[in-house]
Design a protein around this motif. Structure first.
Motif, PDB file in Angstrom:
ATOM      1  N   GLY A 180      49.184  13.515  78.895  1.00  0.00           N
ATOM      2  CA  GLY A 180      49.238  12.460  79.713  1.00  0.00           C
ATOM      3  C   GLY A 180      50.088  11.409  79.441  1.00  0.00           C
ATOM      4  N   GLN A 181      50.427  10.560  80.460  1.00  0.00           N
ATOM      5  CA  GLN A 181      51.665   9.600  80.011  1.00  0.00           C
ATOM      6  C   GLN A 181      51.346   8.239  80.817  1.00  0.00           C
ATOM      7  OE1 GLN A 181      54.978  11.639  81.532  1.00  0.00           O
ATOM      8  NE2 GLN A 181      55.177  10.273  83.188  1.00  0.00           N
ATOM      9  N   ILE A 182      51.706   7.146  80.160  1.00  0.00           N
ATOM     10  CA  ILE A 182      51.540   5.859  80.965  1.00  0.00           C
ATOM     11  C   ILE A 182      52.813   5.016  80.557  1.00  0.00           C
ATOM     12  CG2 ILE A 182      50.021   5.208  79.258  1.00  0.00           C
ATOM     13  CD1 ILE A 182      48.801   3.186  80.975  1.00  0.00           C
ATOM     14  N   ILE A 183      53.174   4.007  81.627  1.00  0.00           N
ATOM     15  CA  ILE A 183      54.311   3.083  81.605  1.00  0.00           C
ATOM     16  C   ILE A 183      53.949   2.043  82.419  1.00  0.00           C
ATOM     17  CG2 ILE A 183      55.866   4.266  83.007  1.00  0.00           C
ATOM     18  CD1 ILE A 183      58.145   3.534  81.274  1.00  0.00           C
ATOM     19  N   VAL A 184      54.428   0.650  81.854  1.00  0.00           N
ATOM     20  CA  VAL A 184      54.386  -0.480  82.657  1.00  0.00           C
ATOM     21  C   VAL A 184      55.797  -0.566  82.959  1.00  0.00           C
ATOM     22  CG1 VAL A 184      53.906  -3.044  82.854  1.00  0.00           C
ATOM     23  CG2 VAL A 184      52.394  -1.271  81.362  1.00  0.00           C
ATOM     24  N   PHE A 281      48.908  10.412  69.779  1.00  0.00           N
ATOM     25  CA  PHE A 281      49.767   9.230  70.661  1.00  0.00           C
ATOM     26  C   PHE A 281      51.013   9.220  70.023  1.00  0.00           C
ATOM     27  CE2 PHE A 281      45.391   8.259  71.492  1.00  0.00           C
ATOM     28  CZ  PHE A 281      45.160   8.228  72.798  1.00  0.00           C
ATOM     29  N   ARG A 282      51.893   9.141  71.164  1.00  0.00           N
ATOM     30  CA  ARG A 282      53.457   8.730  70.454  1.00  0.00           C
ATOM     31  C   ARG A 282      54.002   7.698  71.555  1.00  0.00           C
ATOM     32  NH1 ARG A 282      56.770  13.698  71.398  1.00  0.00           N
ATOM     33  NH2 ARG A 282      55.539  14.361  72.919  1.00  0.00           N
ATOM     34  N   ALA A 283      54.622   6.907  71.279  1.00  0.00           N
ATOM     35  CA  ALA A 283      55.321   5.911  71.943  1.00  0.00           C
ATOM     36  C   ALA A 283      56.781   6.220  71.911  1.00  0.00           C
ATOM     37  CB  ALA A 283      54.877   4.412  71.644  1.00  0.00           C
ATOM     38  N   LEU A 284      57.204   6.426  73.078  1.00  0.00           N
ATOM     39  CA  LEU A 284      58.886   6.531  73.280  1.00  0.00           C
ATOM     40  C   LEU A 284      59.589   5.392  73.680  1.00  0.00           C
ATOM     41  CD1 LEU A 284      58.905  10.267  74.535  1.00  0.00           C
ATOM     42  CD2 LEU A 284      58.619   9.620  72.255  1.00  0.00           C
TER      43      LEU A 284
END
Length: 472
Positions: A180-184, A281-284
């Motif tokens: 999954g992925q999420i972005i603001v 969890f990875r933050a790109l």
């Protein structure tokens, strides 16, 4: 409309009673929200912002259900829900806001029933429709913050574009299989085309200039989904929404933030094939806002408008390679056969090709689908692997043989190299492309070997041949 009421609106023109920003918290609100109000950075002022906020959740499925639960639990004053689907049994393993007793109900109304049991205080606004270019602006304009809980790229681009035009912050998420992925995005919201500093993070087009190929845009029904994965993304969306609203970052501003936060795409994934592998969890870090962005960059005011969106400009289906919808008849009639015709003409021998070794059935479904049942004697080569083999053969400039594609257990009798190949998939879409690929590679021997699509796939097989077949 009183607290806890539901306003049903199919056209995006619903409204809700504004909350009094100066009033004290009631005894019930103090008791209900006390544990979150004592968190550092919250307090009464932040809670009042939540009580006066209006959030639109687009999609009442795997993402929307957990997001809505925590949005409602936090005391957001007005919660709008958009979805045109009904509850199905296959939804329930992941769409935790629905119930077996509500199968067949509109998802929006089912979810509101669940949310009222959790917290009857918010105003719930039901939009029992799908979001589209015609109604997107009317829906989104009514709310302070938007949660994109949909499941296809075309809708994600539409929602992001309208949020830019209406200066609305957006929390966008997606999930399929075990990732999954999420972005603001567009937070704090700033006017379209503002070049110095905002909006930062950028819009969806800044992050994803091009959509994935049409054949890679898999739904949960095609690719599968694990409930906890999509649930985590939905909960994360709620967390971001609460943070934005409590801090007041949802208010539009013409002044860029002094220290903008770098846009970050949070990725979550884990493997079912290796139970010793931990979830990750990875933050790109995403690229900053692009001056050339179609939606929010320099000159975007002349390119993207609300009036244009309503007219179908841009065409989101075309942009995402879906303008003509799913491929239905890309092959000629002689290259296709219905499941019923296959049984009568092939299996029962009316065309002279019955019996073992007289024909090959190539099933291009994933092995998990194949494991639940198949046509008698079928061999499994998943569609993705078939395309990969085809690309590898093409790069090598080789002349492929049947053995290069089919599993080694498939034996072609000597002198019978031109036995026909019947290709089947889940719904009759991938199999058509597979037939084309096999012919492109020359496996039809210049037309001597028939390579035929079983039209409608295993879904049609269940409808026409075997009603007990476990179609998934």
């Amino acid at each position: 409309m009183q607290n806890g009421d539901t306003n049903t609106d199919q056209n995006g023109s619903g409204s809700s009673v504004p909350r009094d920003t100066s009033r004290p918290l009631t005894e019930e609100e103090l008791d209900r929200y006390s544990r979150q109000m004592i968190v550092p950075g919250m307090g009464k002022e932040a809670q009042l912002r939540l009580l006066n906020a209006k959030v639109l959740i687009i999609g009442a499925g795997g993402l929307g259900c957990p997001a809505a639960q925590y949005i409602a639990g936090a005391g957001i004053g007005t919660i709008g829900l958009v979805d045109g689907d009904i509850v199905e049994r296959s939804n329930l393993h992941r769409q935790v806001g629905h119930a077996t007793s509500r199968i067949g109900q509109p998802k929006v109304l089912s979810l509101i029933t669940h949310l009222k049991g959790l917290n009857p205080l918010p105003n719930y606004v039901a939009h029992t429709c799908h979001i589209s270019p015609l109604n997107a602006a009317n829906l989104i304009a009514q709310y302070d913050l938007i949660l994109d809980c949909t499941d296809n790229p075309a809708t994600r681009y539409l929602i992001s574009d309208v949020c830019v035009l209406l200066e609305k912050p957006l929390v966008s998420a997606a999930s399929v299989q075990t990732s999954g992925q999420i972005i603001v995005l567009n937070c704090p919201p700033t006017p379209q085309g503002l070049l110095e500093g905002g909006p930062y993070p950028p819009c969806y087009r800044c992050c994803f200039k091009k959509p994935p190929p049409a054949n890679a845009q898999l739904s949960c029904g095609e690719a599968g989904i694990l409930g906890p994965v999509v649930g985590l993304m939905g909960v994360a969306q709620a967390g971001e929404a609460i943070k934005i609203l409590a801090s007041g970052l949802h208010v539009p501003s013409t002044t860029p933030p002094k220290a903008p936060v770098e846009p970050t795409l949070l990725l979550y994934s884990y493997s079912l094939t290796s139970f010793l592998s931990p979830f990750t969890f990875r933050a790109l870090k995403m690229a900053p806002r692009k001056k050339s962005c179609f939606a929010c960059g320099e000159g975007s005011k002349g390119r993207l408008t609300l009036e244009g969106v309503k007219r179908g400009e841009p065409n989101y289906e075309f942009f995402c390679g879906l303008s003509s919808g799913p491929k239905q008849h890309v092959l000629s009639e002689e290259d296709r056969i219905t499941p019923k015709e296959f049984v009568e003409r092939v299996q029962q021998g009316k065309d002279g090709n019955s019996g073992k070794g007289k024909y090959v059935v190539l099933d291009t479904r994933e092995k998990e689908h194949f494991s639940f049942g198949s046509i008698a004697g079928a061999v499994n080569v998943p569609f993705g692997k078939l395309l990969s083999k085809a690309a590898q053969i093409k790069r090598g400039g080789e002349t492929p043989q049947v053995g290069d594609i089919l599993p080694p257990e498939v034996k072609i009798e000597e002198g019978k190299e031109d036995v026909p190949i019947y290709v089947v998939c889940r719904r009759g879409l991938d199999s058509q492309e597979a037939v084309e690929k096999l012919k492109e590679m020359g496996l039809d021997n210049g037309g001597k070997r028939k390579i035929v699509d079983i039209a409608g796939g295993m879904k049609a097989w269940k409808e026409q041949v075997d009603p007990s077949f476990p179609y998934l």
